[in-house]
Design a protein around this motif. Sequence first.
Motif, short mmCIF file in Angstrom:
data_model
loop_
_atom_site.label_atom_id
_atom_site.label_comp_id
_atom_site.label_asym_id
_atom_site.label_seq_id
_atom_site.Cartn_x
_atom_site.Cartn_y
_atom_site.Cartn_z
N LEU A 14 -23.09 -8.71 -30.51
CA LEU A 14 -23.42 -9.19 -29.16
C LEU A 14 -24.54 -10.22 -29.22
CD1 LEU A 14 -23.00 -9.08 -26.11
CD2 LEU A 14 -24.59 -7.13 -26.04
N LEU A 15 -25.50 -9.97 -30.07
CA LEU A 15 -26.63 -10.91 -30.22
C LEU A 15 -26.14 -12.27 -30.69
CD1 LEU A 15 -29.67 -10.59 -29.83
CD2 LEU A 15 -29.87 -10.03 -32.22
N ASP A 19 -26.02 -17.85 -27.04
CA ASP A 19 -26.29 -19.20 -27.55
C ASP A 19 -27.75 -19.61 -27.41
OD1 ASP A 19 -23.59 -19.55 -28.21
OD2 ASP A 19 -23.11 -20.25 -26.19
N THR A 20 -28.45 -19.01 -26.45
CA THR A 20 -29.84 -19.41 -26.18
C THR A 20 -30.71 -18.17 -26.03
OG1 THR A 20 -29.55 -19.38 -23.78
CG2 THR A 20 -29.04 -21.46 -24.91
N PRO A 21 -32.02 -18.32 -26.17
CA PRO A 21 -32.91 -17.18 -25.93
C PRO A 21 -32.78 -16.62 -24.51
CG PRO A 21 -34.08 -18.90 -27.10
CD PRO A 21 -32.76 -19.48 -26.71
N ILE A 22 -32.55 -17.49 -23.54
CA ILE A 22 -32.40 -17.02 -22.15
C ILE A 22 -31.14 -16.16 -22.04
CG2 ILE A 22 -31.93 -17.76 -19.78
CD1 ILE A 22 -33.76 -20.19 -20.40
N GLN A 23 -30.07 -16.61 -22.66
CA GLN A 23 -28.82 -15.84 -22.62
C GLN A 23 -29.01 -14.50 -23.34
OE1 GLN A 23 -25.39 -17.72 -24.46
NE2 GLN A 23 -24.11 -17.05 -22.75
N ARG A 24 -29.78 -14.52 -24.42
CA ARG A 24 -30.07 -13.28 -25.15
C ARG A 24 -30.79 -12.28 -24.24
NH1 ARG A 24 -32.70 -15.33 -29.76
NH2 ARG A 24 -34.68 -15.21 -28.69
N GLU A 25 -31.73 -12.77 -23.43
CA GLU A 25 -32.45 -11.91 -22.49
C GLU A 25 -31.51 -11.38 -21.41
OE1 GLU A 25 -35.66 -10.92 -22.93
OE2 GLU A 25 -35.58 -12.07 -24.79
N ILE A 26 -30.61 -12.23 -20.92
CA ILE A 26 -29.64 -11.81 -19.89
C ILE A 26 -28.74 -10.72 -20.45
CG2 ILE A 26 -27.62 -12.57 -18.55
CD1 ILE A 26 -29.09 -15.30 -18.26
N PHE A 27 -28.24 -10.91 -21.66
CA PHE A 27 -27.38 -9.89 -22.29
C PHE A 27 -28.12 -8.56 -22.39
CE2 PHE A 27 -24.43 -12.85 -24.99
CZ PHE A 27 -24.01 -13.48 -23.83
N GLY A 28 -29.37 -8.62 -22.84
CA GLY A 28 -30.16 -7.40 -22.98
C GLY A 28 -30.37 -6.70 -21.65
N ARG A 29 -30.70 -7.48 -20.63
CA ARG A 29 -30.91 -6.92 -19.29
C ARG A 29 -29.62 -6.28 -18.78
NH1 ARG A 29 -30.97 -11.38 -15.38
NH2 ARG A 29 -28.76 -10.96 -15.59
N ASP A 30 -28.48 -6.97 -18.96
CA ASP A 30 -27.22 -6.47 -18.44
C ASP A 30 -26.73 -5.22 -19.14
OD1 ASP A 30 -27.23 -8.48 -16.57
OD2 ASP A 30 -25.51 -9.56 -17.39
N PHE A 82 -17.61 -7.64 -23.75
CA PHE A 82 -18.10 -6.85 -24.88
C PHE A 82 -17.95 -5.36 -24.58
CE2 PHE A 82 -21.61 -4.47 -26.82
CZ PHE A 82 -21.38 -4.73 -28.17
N LEU A 83 -18.34 -4.93 -23.37
CA LEU A 83 -18.23 -3.51 -23.01
C LEU A 83 -16.77 -3.06 -22.98
CD1 LEU A 83 -21.04 -3.38 -20.31
CD2 LEU A 83 -21.05 -2.24 -22.54
N LEU A 84 -15.88 -3.91 -22.51
CA LEU A 84 -14.44 -3.58 -22.54
C LEU A 84 -13.95 -3.46 -23.98
CD1 LEU A 84 -13.18 -5.80 -19.60
CD2 LEU A 84 -12.97 -3.30 -19.77
N PHE A 85 -14.43 -4.34 -24.86
CA PHE A 85 -14.07 -4.28 -26.27
C PHE A 85 -14.55 -2.97 -26.88
CE2 PHE A 85 -15.22 -5.00 -30.73
CZ PHE A 85 -14.01 -5.42 -31.24
N VAL A 86 -15.77 -2.60 -26.60
CA VAL A 86 -16.33 -1.35 -27.12
C VAL A 86 -15.50 -0.17 -26.62
CG1 VAL A 86 -18.36 0.16 -27.10
CG2 VAL A 86 -18.65 -2.29 -27.44
N PHE A 87 -15.13 -0.21 -25.34
CA PHE A 87 -14.29 0.84 -24.77
C PHE A 87 -12.95 0.92 -25.50
CE2 PHE A 87 -10.81 2.01 -21.94
CZ PHE A 87 -11.18 3.28 -21.59
N GLU A 88 -12.32 -0.22 -25.72
CA GLU A 88 -11.01 -0.26 -26.39
C GLU A 88 -11.08 0.31 -27.80
OE1 GLU A 88 -8.18 -0.92 -24.96
OE2 GLU A 88 -9.04 -1.63 -23.08
N ALA A 99 -27.29 -0.56 -27.05
CA ALA A 99 -28.28 -1.23 -26.19
C ALA A 99 -29.67 -1.12 -26.81
CB ALA A 99 -28.26 -0.63 -24.79
N GLY A 100 -30.01 0.04 -27.36
CA GLY A 100 -31.31 0.22 -28.00
C GLY A 100 -31.46 -0.67 -29.21
N GLN A 101 -30.43 -0.74 -30.04
CA GLN A 101 -30.47 -1.60 -31.22
C GLN A 101 -30.54 -3.07 -30.81
OE1 GLN A 101 -30.62 -0.85 -34.50
NE2 GLN A 101 -30.76 1.31 -33.98
N TYR A 102 -29.81 -3.42 -29.76
CA TYR A 102 -29.84 -4.79 -29.26
C TYR A 102 -31.25 -5.17 -28.82
CZ TYR A 102 -28.72 -9.03 -26.73
OH TYR A 102 -28.70 -10.33 -26.30
#
Length: 183
Positions: A14-15, A19-30, A82-88, A99-102
């Motif tokens: 997921l990390l 593409d950007t540090p801002i996107q990395r923060e958004i992914f973590g928040r979500d 990503f969450l759908l992939f993990v579910f599948e 999420a903790g590792q991320y």
Amino acid sequence: MIPGSLARRYARALLQLADTPIQREIFGRDIASFVRVAATHELGKPSLMDVLDSGAYLVAERRAILQKVLERMSLDATVAKFLLFVFERGRIAGVPQIAGQYAEMSDALSGRVHAKLTSARPLPADAVNKIKAALERATGKTILIESAVDPELIGGVVTQVGSVVYDGSLKTQLGNIRNSLRG
């Protein structure tokens, strides 16, 4: 639950999608937001995570529930996929670990370190800020402080940064004096 090494691999994947540090923060928040929602229990009712991981429901039903939840939460499209992939892959129960590792990996890339500051009494904000500034100078990283109170310390503070512990508590100092008098 999934093994820690597998959670790290999913988190790293997921990390790498960010593409950007801002996107990395958004992914973590979500992903953290999804974990909070999915793990919430109401009295006598299973959590969303329990339902999504349960074999008592058809896979198609659980997938539909997950898709509805993801739509309502308005998560970033990449995180939702990503969450759908993990579910599948049958790993949805491991999302809290992922999420903790991320969060750990994202913090490391951003130069952030978590520190736990324990004192005998609550410290004033200016004292916490001074300790934080000293730790930032010592580590060269941004410090995220979590404060705790432990009356058994008697006085002073104990700070843990990663695996390093700085123990300036009166309890430890008295213990050291006692040991030196015995020996």
